[in-house]
Design an enzyme around this catalytic site. Structure first.
Site, PDB file in Angstrom:
ATOM      1  CG  MET A   1      -1.925  -1.183   1.137  1.00  0.00           C
ATOM      2  SD  MET A   1      -3.433  -0.917   2.044  1.00  0.00           S
ATOM      3  CE  MET A   1      -2.811  -0.726   3.690  1.00  0.00           C
ATOM      4  N   GLY A   2       2.151   1.100  -0.387  1.00  0.00           N
ATOM      5  CA  GLY A   2       3.036   2.260  -0.483  1.00  0.00           C
ATOM      6  C   GLY A   2       3.521   2.733   0.873  1.00  0.00           C
ATOM      7  CB  ALA A   3       3.757   4.832   3.229  1.00  0.00           C
TER       8      ALA A   3
ATOM      9  CG  HIS B   1       8.679   0.198   5.916  1.00  0.00           C
ATOM     10  ND1 HIS B   1       8.944  -1.156   5.945  1.00  0.00           N
ATOM     11  CD2 HIS B   1       7.351   0.316   6.179  1.00  0.00           C
ATOM     12  CE1 HIS B   1       7.845  -1.820   6.251  1.00  0.00           C
ATOM     13  NE2 HIS B   1       6.844  -0.957   6.387  1.00  0.00           N
TER      14      HIS B   1
ATOM     15  N   GLY C   1      11.264  -2.843   5.257  1.00  0.00           N
ATOM     16  CA  GLY C   1      10.529  -4.110   5.319  1.00  0.00           C
ATOM     17  C   GLY C   1       9.970  -4.478   3.940  1.00  0.00           C
ATOM     18  CG  HIS C   2       6.933  -2.040   2.120  1.00  0.00           C
ATOM     19  ND1 HIS C   2       6.884  -0.880   2.844  1.00  0.00           N
ATOM     20  CD2 HIS C   2       5.711  -2.603   2.236  1.00  0.00           C
ATOM     21  CE1 HIS C   2       5.669  -0.733   3.370  1.00  0.00           C
ATOM     22  NE2 HIS C   2       4.932  -1.767   3.026  1.00  0.00           N
TER      23      HIS C   2
ATOM     24  N   GLY D   1       4.845 -10.242   4.024  1.00  0.00           N
ATOM     25  CA  GLY D   1       5.587 -10.109   5.273  1.00  0.00           C
ATOM     26  C   GLY D   1       4.886 -10.850   6.400  1.00  0.00           C
TER      27      GLY D   1
ATOM     28  CD  GLN E   1      -1.984  -8.888   4.350  1.00  0.00           C
ATOM     29  OE1 GLN E   1      -2.810  -7.995   4.464  1.00  0.00           O
ATOM     30  NE2 GLN E   1      -0.726  -8.634   4.052  1.00  0.00           N
TER      31      GLN E   1
ATOM     32  CB  SER F   1       4.338  -0.391  10.620  1.00  0.00           C
ATOM     33  OG  SER F   1       3.062   0.066  10.224  1.00  0.00           O
TER      34      SER F   1
HETATM   35  P1  AMP Z   1       1.490  -2.927   3.470  1.00  0.00           P
HETATM   36  O1  AMP Z   1       2.033  -1.880   2.565  1.00  0.00           O
HETATM   37  O2  AMP Z   1       1.457  -2.537   4.901  1.00  0.00           O
HETATM   38  O3  AMP Z   1       0.179  -3.500   2.972  1.00  0.00           O
HETATM   39  O4  AMP Z   1       2.512  -4.128   3.406  1.00  0.00           O
HETATM   40  C1  AMP Z   1       2.876  -4.716   2.180  1.00  0.00           C
HETATM   41  C2  AMP Z   1       3.646  -5.973   2.467  1.00  0.00           C
HETATM   42  O5  AMP Z   1       4.811  -5.646   3.219  1.00  0.00           O
HETATM   43  C3  AMP Z   1       2.838  -6.977   3.335  1.00  0.00           C
HETATM   44  O6  AMP Z   1       3.089  -8.283   2.868  1.00  0.00           O
HETATM   45  C4  AMP Z   1       3.428  -6.741   4.704  1.00  0.00           C
HETATM   46  O7  AMP Z   1       3.320  -7.871   5.552  1.00  0.00           O
HETATM   47  C5  AMP Z   1       4.882  -6.456   4.361  1.00  0.00           C
HETATM   48  N1  AMP Z   1       5.530  -5.762   5.476  1.00  0.00           N
HETATM   49  C6  AMP Z   1       5.053  -4.681   6.154  1.00  0.00           C
HETATM   50  N2  AMP Z   1       5.880  -4.375   7.168  1.00  0.00           N
HETATM   51  C7  AMP Z   1       6.881  -5.291   7.140  1.00  0.00           C
HETATM   52  C8  AMP Z   1       8.041  -5.512   7.948  1.00  0.00           C
HETATM   53  N3  AMP Z   1       8.312  -4.748   9.002  1.00  0.00           N
HETATM   54  N4  AMP Z   1       8.847  -6.548   7.630  1.00  0.00           N
HETATM   55  C9  AMP Z   1       8.563  -7.344   6.562  1.00  0.00           C
HETATM   56  N5  AMP Z   1       7.498  -7.181   5.762  1.00  0.00           N
HETATM   57  C10 AMP Z   1       6.663  -6.175   6.053  1.00  0.00           C
END
Ligand code: AMP
Length: 286
Positions: free
Chosen positions: A34-36, A38, A40-41, A152, A158, A190
């Site tokens: 969903m962007g923003a 970091h 982790g992504h 993640g 999820q 996050s």
């Molecule tokens: P989101 O943008 O929050 O929907 O996350 C997109 C993907 O990135 C999802 O599969 C999340 O689980 C993963 N993700 C978000 N935060 C982390 C993190 N700290 N470490 C690893 N993967 C992450």
């Protein structure tokens, strides 16, 4: 030479580009976000780059998975920075569709049944959330037809929903769960962390510590004692609101009240720090 990364907004253009790869049996890796973005992504992008021929990352703030309209409104959006980060991670393709592109007006709303999986934890506290997740992930899977999709483990429940979805779709897509990336002080990365003010950010850093001490309590005294401990600790923290802490069998996500040997467990937490809702989890065994 600058890395050439392609950006598509239209489904037809993306599919036109991917089609020669697919017909020549090249593996397509997919990372929905969903962007923003970091680190982790970006770790998911790296994992995809290392395991497939071509990596597609989507950026789409999916309205149907937000049960709280205020949360959707305040969700951070940093598209220019995201594009730079994805270039730096050597991502091959970015797909940034509009809401209209993803959800044509006359598309029928689908009903999903994931048994107990979407009724507990996040499903219980965010009604409709996993229907929205399943809807958008299914649509993306149909559009991209990836060989492997990378998620993640931070969003533990999820990942389980997506695995169940792929089974129900009978789609030949391998779901790969990647480790949680954390900040230096242990806070799980996050997109929502950037919404925390300085005081809230300090409070949020206590979450991984609370999880570690809860794990010790689970191992010594059992899940119920750990639940009470987590609830008591969070209710003493200013501006914080406890939502849940649960210990579940890691492969089924069934809550447990005692531990058995040779079984993997996961402790999962959700709380509000100020207006910002945070989740985290920790896996362990006896
Ligand atoms: P989101 O943008 O929050 O929907 O996350 C997109 C993907 O990135 C999802 O599969 C999340 O689980 C993963 N993700 C978000 N935060 C982390 C993190 N700290 N470490 C690893 N993967 C992450």
């Amino acid at each position: 030479m600058a890395y050439l990364m392609l950006i598509f907004n239209k489904i037809a253009d993306l599919q036109g580009y991917l089609s020669p790869f697919q017909s020549s049996h090249k593996t397509v890796g997919f990372v929905p976000t969903m962007g923003a973005l970091h680190a982790g992504h970006l770790s998911l992008i790296t994992e995809s780059k290392n395991n497939t021929h071509i990596t597609v990352c989507s950026i789409f703030v999916n309205p149907t998975q937000f049960n709280d309209p205020k949360d959707l409104e305040r969700y951070p959006r940093t598209p220019e920075k995201d594009i730079e980060l994805l270039k730096s991670a050597n991502c091959d393709v970015v797909f940034m569709p509009s809401v209209e592109e993803m959800y044509p007006i006359n598309a029928a709303k689908e009903h999903f049944d994931f048994g107990h999986l979407d009724k507990i934890l996040e499903g219980q506290h965010r009604p409709g959330h996993f229907s929205g997740v399943a809807q958008v992930v299914k649509r993306f899977f149909q559009i991209v037809s990836p060989t492997k999709a990378f998620f993640g483990s931070k969003d533990y429940q999820q990942v389980m929903i997506v695995r169940a979805l792929v089974q129900q779709m009978n789609a030949p897509i391998e779901i790969i769960a990647c480790p949680i990336l954390r900040e230096a002080d242990g806070l799980a990365m996050s997109s929502r962390n950037m919404l925390l003010n300085a005081e809230e950010r300090v409070l949020a850093a206590q979450v991984p510590q609370i999880m570690q001490s809860a794990k010790q309590t689970v191992l010594k005294t059992g899940p119920q004692a750990a639940k009470l401990q987590v609830e008591a600790l969070i209710s003493k923290m200013p501006h914080c609101r406890y939502e849940y802490f649960e210990v579940c069998e890691a492969n089924t996500l069934k809550p447990v009240s005692s531990l058995e040997p040779d079984t993997k467990y996961v402790g999962l937490i959700a709380l509000f720090v100020g207006k910002i809702r945070l989740i985290d989890n920790l896996t362990f065994s006896l």
